[in-house]
Design an enzyme around this catalytic site. Structure first.
Site, PDB file in Angstrom:
ATOM      1  N   HIS A 206      11.043 -10.805 -24.123  1.00  0.00           N
ATOM      2  CA  HIS A 206       9.586 -10.862 -24.284  1.00  0.00           C
ATOM      3  C   HIS A 206       9.023  -9.476 -24.560  1.00  0.00           C
ATOM      4  O   HIS A 206       9.601  -8.453 -24.183  1.00  0.00           O
ATOM      5  CB  HIS A 206       8.924 -11.525 -23.074  1.00  0.00           C
ATOM      6  CG  HIS A 206       8.814 -10.671 -21.845  1.00  0.00           C
ATOM      7  ND1 HIS A 206       7.721  -9.873 -21.577  1.00  0.00           N
ATOM      8  CD2 HIS A 206       9.645 -10.518 -20.782  1.00  0.00           C
ATOM      9  CE1 HIS A 206       7.872  -9.282 -20.414  1.00  0.00           C
ATOM     10  NE2 HIS A 206       9.040  -9.646 -19.912  1.00  0.00           N
TER      11      HIS A 206
ATOM     12  N   ASP B 255      10.079  -3.100 -17.920  1.00  0.00           N
ATOM     13  CA  ASP B 255       9.741  -4.513 -18.077  1.00  0.00           C
ATOM     14  C   ASP B 255       8.581  -4.670 -19.053  1.00  0.00           C
ATOM     15  O   ASP B 255       7.438  -4.403 -18.699  1.00  0.00           O
ATOM     16  CB  ASP B 255       9.364  -5.100 -16.718  1.00  0.00           C
ATOM     17  CG  ASP B 255       9.087  -6.588 -16.769  1.00  0.00           C
ATOM     18  OD1 ASP B 255       9.340  -7.218 -17.809  1.00  0.00           O
ATOM     19  OD2 ASP B 255       8.609  -7.118 -15.748  1.00  0.00           O
TER      20      ASP B 255
ATOM     21  N   GLU C  83       4.969 -13.948 -21.810  1.00  0.00           N
ATOM     22  CA  GLU C  83       5.929 -14.227 -20.738  1.00  0.00           C
ATOM     23  C   GLU C  83       5.357 -13.902 -19.377  1.00  0.00           C
ATOM     24  O   GLU C  83       5.568 -14.635 -18.405  1.00  0.00           O
ATOM     25  CB  GLU C  83       7.219 -13.433 -20.973  1.00  0.00           C
ATOM     26  CG  GLU C  83       8.365 -13.771 -20.020  1.00  0.00           C
ATOM     27  CD  GLU C  83       8.376 -12.932 -18.739  1.00  0.00           C
ATOM     28  OE1 GLU C  83       9.201 -13.205 -17.862  1.00  0.00           O
ATOM     29  OE2 GLU C  83       7.539 -12.008 -18.636  1.00  0.00           O
ATOM     30  N   GLU C  84       4.644 -12.781 -19.291  1.00  0.00           N
ATOM     31  CA  GLU C  84       4.182 -12.316 -17.985  1.00  0.00           C
ATOM     32  C   GLU C  84       3.214 -13.289 -17.317  1.00  0.00           C
ATOM     33  O   GLU C  84       3.151 -13.357 -16.093  1.00  0.00           O
ATOM     34  CB  GLU C  84       3.533 -10.939 -18.115  1.00  0.00           C
ATOM     35  CG  GLU C  84       4.484  -9.823 -18.524  1.00  0.00           C
ATOM     36  CD  GLU C  84       5.488  -9.471 -17.432  1.00  0.00           C
ATOM     37  OE1 GLU C  84       5.530 -10.159 -16.390  1.00  0.00           O
ATOM     38  OE2 GLU C  84       6.249  -8.512 -17.620  1.00  0.00           O
TER      39      GLU C  84
ATOM     40  N   ASP D  15      15.585  -9.389 -20.204  1.00  0.00           N
ATOM     41  CA  ASP D  15      14.199  -9.075 -19.864  1.00  0.00           C
ATOM     42  C   ASP D  15      14.125  -7.588 -19.547  1.00  0.00           C
ATOM     43  O   ASP D  15      13.841  -6.775 -20.417  1.00  0.00           O
ATOM     44  CB  ASP D  15      13.757  -9.937 -18.684  1.00  0.00           C
ATOM     45  CG  ASP D  15      12.256  -9.867 -18.424  1.00  0.00           C
ATOM     46  OD1 ASP D  15      11.660  -8.806 -18.675  1.00  0.00           O
ATOM     47  OD2 ASP D  15      11.674 -10.870 -17.961  1.00  0.00           O
TER      48      ASP D  15
ATOM     49  N   HIS E 160       5.569  -3.500 -12.661  1.00  0.00           N
ATOM     50  CA  HIS E 160       4.287  -4.036 -13.118  1.00  0.00           C
ATOM     51  C   HIS E 160       3.113  -3.091 -12.883  1.00  0.00           C
ATOM     52  O   HIS E 160       1.958  -3.545 -12.820  1.00  0.00           O
ATOM     53  CB  HIS E 160       3.995  -5.385 -12.445  1.00  0.00           C
ATOM     54  CG  HIS E 160       4.795  -6.523 -13.031  1.00  0.00           C
ATOM     55  ND1 HIS E 160       4.650  -7.833 -12.616  1.00  0.00           N
ATOM     56  CD2 HIS E 160       5.761  -6.549 -13.986  1.00  0.00           C
ATOM     57  CE1 HIS E 160       5.479  -8.603 -13.298  1.00  0.00           C
ATOM     58  NE2 HIS E 160       6.164  -7.839 -14.130  1.00  0.00           N
TER      59      HIS E 160
END
Length: 902
Positions: A538, A548, A585-586, A614, A694
């Site tokens: 993604h 990520d 995706e998130e 990922d 994140h």
């Protein structure tokens, strides 16, 4: 310009031009052939079918035959004298032969008005003419003895009249006959080996598999991957934003530059949310002397950010809008067990705003909020505790790799374990312009099973520190695993109704039709182009997204670049390789799930495997999760690749640590492929102890300095990924290990049996109790035994094929190639046959998930559940449903196992 090509015959000086009467009555004298009186010429037959006027003005045929009128269809047929009087020489024999010819003409020539039915008559006429011409030719020979050749006209006179059908029917029949002839010819050529299929299997093939593997390993470049990541992290790119779209266009350009085919952006319009300016607040509002307000936002990750490096706001994806107040309660990790413990402590949770920390006994942030909602809370605050990902673990950013005090973990609170993809279109693709199949419509976001119903917001431990401090003396003092790592908290207390009052506001824009874009491109296979190996990562990130998902995207782009170089050399794989850059995706695995739902039948029919990366690199320990079917192929790849620091193969390190392929939960884009489409899936990467997950501190500088200096682990992962692709796309025999799968399933069955025996649910629904020991697991056990036996049988074919082909110098006949491809398809279809596709099938209560062996745990979405239908029923205390699931799963495994051999 004169045609100077020489003729092979002499041209007459001048061809005589017939008069109109000659052309319409008889041939001119200059063109008359020299036929004898008893011979039948083509020209005579043509003249016999031409019409002329009789003295009465009616049309008649040469020889006196008059076609029947509508009023008297049989009049001419009943008058024998008419036919007998047309003899050329007066003999009875000639009269009979003439009669036969006239009868044939009568049957072949249709009356006026039947022009659309003449095709079969013309075909019979030509056949008759050819036979009679052959007879006449033999009759012209003068032999020393008398040879009487039979006339074949009487045969056709006795042939039943062809049914009068429309010309379109005859055309259709002729086409079917032509197709039959063509297919027969192709089959004959195929069986005769004139066009063999063995060119990719024979020893002398142009692209040696080992050379291809060495090529991809040797051409991976760490600097190239670093350059990709530097661009990917140069601006934020949340799903549905301009940054994500611009990045999609850039990725699309790289796909095209690598000469991938059918490169395209695929758009879906989905539900997304974004925080409103000034719409978020966490504050203590009572008592007044404790008034305080959280900062919420992170500090600048860059000291001197560029105009493009604007940080994204701190919020939860798919969170509920709301403006609530309530007494503050601390609930540890926010698991159902933690809330049950608070009830046992006598803490009233109704109307509370709960504070919970990430990780621990409940790893899914959405399920933390859901558990709080079910316990009676009106709002939920989730913070990052340094005991899990901060200074307690190690030096924080900017001097180390751990989360700093102001770092915040964004993320979705969508309930992926209930519904994956667009939460308003579960089970079908959210295509643009609302073009949904079978009249389906978007469902409401109110009371949506994939959405929580109370507002939530994430904060840093810097803000959580004050909330924990004001709880001192309220509720019950805590100990043990309820104690976190936030400093300067004098005792950890649960809080209760006497706790300070907190205001939580989460106002946001909610868009039902926000466009997101997947990027897709492929390399078409040469042997089975319809069979596809899907490869994906993604692209969207909560901020800059270095680990990520940028590390995975950068590695995939390098894999594509190297495969592009192979393409330029003329190489193609046996099976098609499709590369995918997913969006959304998130939020809830949206881009990949919508793509799968949009192409569900094609993927179930022709999808051989899905390989996902990922987070590619955050450390140096290789890990993999996926279907047990990949065990052997992964080990072969690990044997070929080495750790860039420890001078050992990845296989030796894997064995030393007793590593194994773990199960898949709901953590990334493999979910829709594995659990909905039934395509065997795998996810892998290099893990580390932690990173600023994140947050905006997950940026290029973090990766370049702490994550993977030199990008050597990125390079090795690119080699692993490319070699896995080649294993699945290039091996003549698909390298699936069904025996290992069967052994794993047997182990899963023993685990679920033990789980049932020790079942105890904190949230029993009070259904009629039935002892877990009363469950009959025999249907499941018997089905697994069949699976084990049939897996051995199907693998015996591989040994036989190897002996025949490589024992014969690498020669593979066409018949053997067809059997091999059928063998591969049956192995790949096994995973698909493990789907519950019955009417209303799927996991009870979450029917979008169809796989009977793998699915996310309903109350821990990041973890896998084996036999999820049985497990869910046990967790709810519904033993009757558990037995139904055991019986159904046993039946599906038995049928899938039998399909392996047929």
């Amino acid at each position: 310009m004169v045609d100077e090509k020489p003729y092979k015959y002499e041209r007459p000086e001048q061809l005589p031009i017939p008069t109109y009467e000659e052309a319409t009555s008889s041939r001119p004298q200059s063109a008359q052939p020299g036929f004898g009186p008893s011979e039948i010429s083509d020209d005579a037959e043509r003249q016999g079918l031409m019409r002329q006027q009789d003295p009465g003005g009616r049309q008649s045929r040469h020889g006196g035959y008059r076609p029947p009128t509508v009023e008297s269809t049989r009049s001419s047929l009943d008058d024998d004298d008419v036919f007998l009087s047309i003899s050329g020489d007066g003999s009875v024999r000639s009269s009979e032969e003439g009669l036969r010819r006239e009868i044939i003409q009568m049957e072949l020539e249709q009356p006026d008005g039947y022009g659309d039915r003449t095709q079969p008559s013309q075909m019979r006429q030509r056949l008759t003419k050819s036979i009679e011409s052959l007879t006449s030719t033999f009759s012209s020979f003068h032999l020393p003895f008398r040879l009487s050749l039979p006339s074949f006209g009487f045969l056709f006179a006795r042939v039943p009249r062809m049914p009068e059908l429309p010309s379109s029917v005859w055309i259709l029949l002729a086409r079917f006959f032509a197709i039959f002839l063509v297919m027969s010819l192709i089959y004959a050529l195929f069986v005769s080996q004139i066009f063999p299929l063995r060119n990719r299997t024979s020893v002398g093939q142009m692209y040696d598999p080992e050379s291809v593997r060495a090529f991809v390993q040797g051409h991976m470049d760490a600097d190239s991957i670093r350059s990709y990541l530097q661009h990917l992290t140069s601006y934020p790119h949340m799903a549905g934003t301009e940054g994500s779209f611009v990045l999609a266009q850039w990725v699309e350009g790289l796909f095209a530059a690598a000469e991938l085919e059918d490169v395209a952006l695929h758009r879906y319009d989905v539900y997304l949310n974004y925080p409103k300016q000034g719409g978020r607040r966490v504050a203590i509002i009572d008592p007044p002397d404790l008034a305080w307000e959280a900062v919420i936002e992170e500090e600048n990750a860059y000291e001197n950010p560029t105009p493009q490096q604007q940080q994204t706001p701190v919020f939860h994806g798919l969170s509920r809008s709301g403006n609530v107040t309530g007494h503050l309660v601390y609930a540890n990790y926010g698991s159902r067990e933690d809330f049950q413990k608070l009830v046992e402590f006598g803490i009233d949770l109704k109307g509370a705003i709960v504070l919970v920390r990430y990780y621990g006994s409940q790893g899914d942030r959405g399920l933390k909020v859901k558990a709080a909602e079910m316990a009676g809370a009106v709002g939920c605050i989730i913070y990052s505790d340094p005991a899990e990902d901060g200074f307690v673990k190690g030096e924080p950013w900017p001097h180390g790799k751990w989360m700093p005090s102001d770092g915040v973990q964004r993320g979705t609170v969508g309930l992926t374990s209930w519904i994956a993809g667009d939460v308003l279109t579960p089970g079908f693709a959210s295509t643009p312009n609302s073009h949904f199949p079978d009249g389906k419509k978007r469902i409401s976001k109110d009371n949506n099973p994939a959405l929580v119903n109370i507002p939530s917001i994430p904060v840093a431990w810097r803000d959580a520190q004050r909330l924990l401090q004001v709880l001192e003396g309220h509720g019950k003092e805590l100990s043990g695993d309820w104690i976190g790592g936030v400093p300067k908290v004098n005792g950890w207390w649960s809080g209760d109704q006497s706790s300070p009052t907190v205001h939580l506001m989460n106002e946001q824009d909610e868009v039902d039709n926000q466009p997101i874009y997947n990027v897709v491109g492929q390399i078409t296979g040469v042997e089975q182009p319809e069979k596809v190996i899907y490869v994906g990562n993604h692209r969207d990130a909560w901020c800059f997204g270095a680990a990520d998902p940028g590390s995975g995207t950068a590695v995939m782009l390098e894999v594509i670049r190297v495969f592009g170089e192979l393409r330029q050399l003329g190489w193609r794989p046996r099976r098609t390789i499709q590369f995918n850059s997913w969006d959304g995706e998130e939020y809830n695995l949206i881009g990949s799930t919508e793509y799968v739902e949009d192409n569900i039948e094609e993927i179930r029919r022709n999808g051989f495997a899905y390989l996902n990366v990922d987070v590619a690199v955050t450390g140096s320990k290789f890990s993999a999760s996926g279907s047990p079917i990949f065990g052997n192929s992964l080990l072969r790849v690990l044997d070929r690749t080495s750790d860039p620091v420890r001078n050992q193969t990845l296989r030796s390190l894997w064995d030393e640590s007793n590593s194994k392929v773990e199960g898949l939960g709901a953590g990334s884009d493999y979910v829709a492929f594995q659990d909905i489409a039934g395509t065997s899936s795998m996810d892998f990467g290099f893990d580390g102890p932690g990173y600023p997950y994140h947050s905006c501190y997950d940026n290029f500088e973090w990766m370049d300095e702490f994550g993977d200096p030199g990008f050597q682990y990125h390079k090795v992962l690119a080699q692993v990924w490319a070699l896995m692709i080649l294993e699945l796309a290039e091996q003549p025999i698909l390298p699936f290990d069904l025996s290992a799968y069967a052994r794993s399933v047997k182990m899963y069955a023993n685990e679920i049996k033990d789980y049932a025996a020790h079942a105890a649910s904190s949230f029993s629904k009070g259904k009629p109790a039935r002892s877990p020991q009363a469950l009959n697991f025999d249907p499941l056990k018997e089905a697994i035994d069949i699976f084990i036996r049939n897996a051995e049988v199907i693998h015996s074919y591989e040994r036989e094929w190897t002996d025949v082909v490589y024992g014969g110098g690498g020669y593979e006949s066409n018949i053997l190639a067809i059997k091999r491809m059928s063998h591969n398809t049956r192995m790949a279809n096994f995973e698909t046959h493990l789907l519950d596709l019955s009417e209303g099938g799927g996991l009870p209560g979450r029917e979008q998930y169809k796989h009977i062996i793998f699915a996310p745990q309903i109350w821990n979405g990041y973890n896998e559940a084996r036999f999820p239908g049985i497990r869910d029923a046990i967790d709810s205390g519904d033993w009757d449903l558990a037995q139904e699931q055991i019986n159904k799963i046993g039946d599906i495994i038995r049928k899938a196992s039998n399909e392996l051999l047929h």
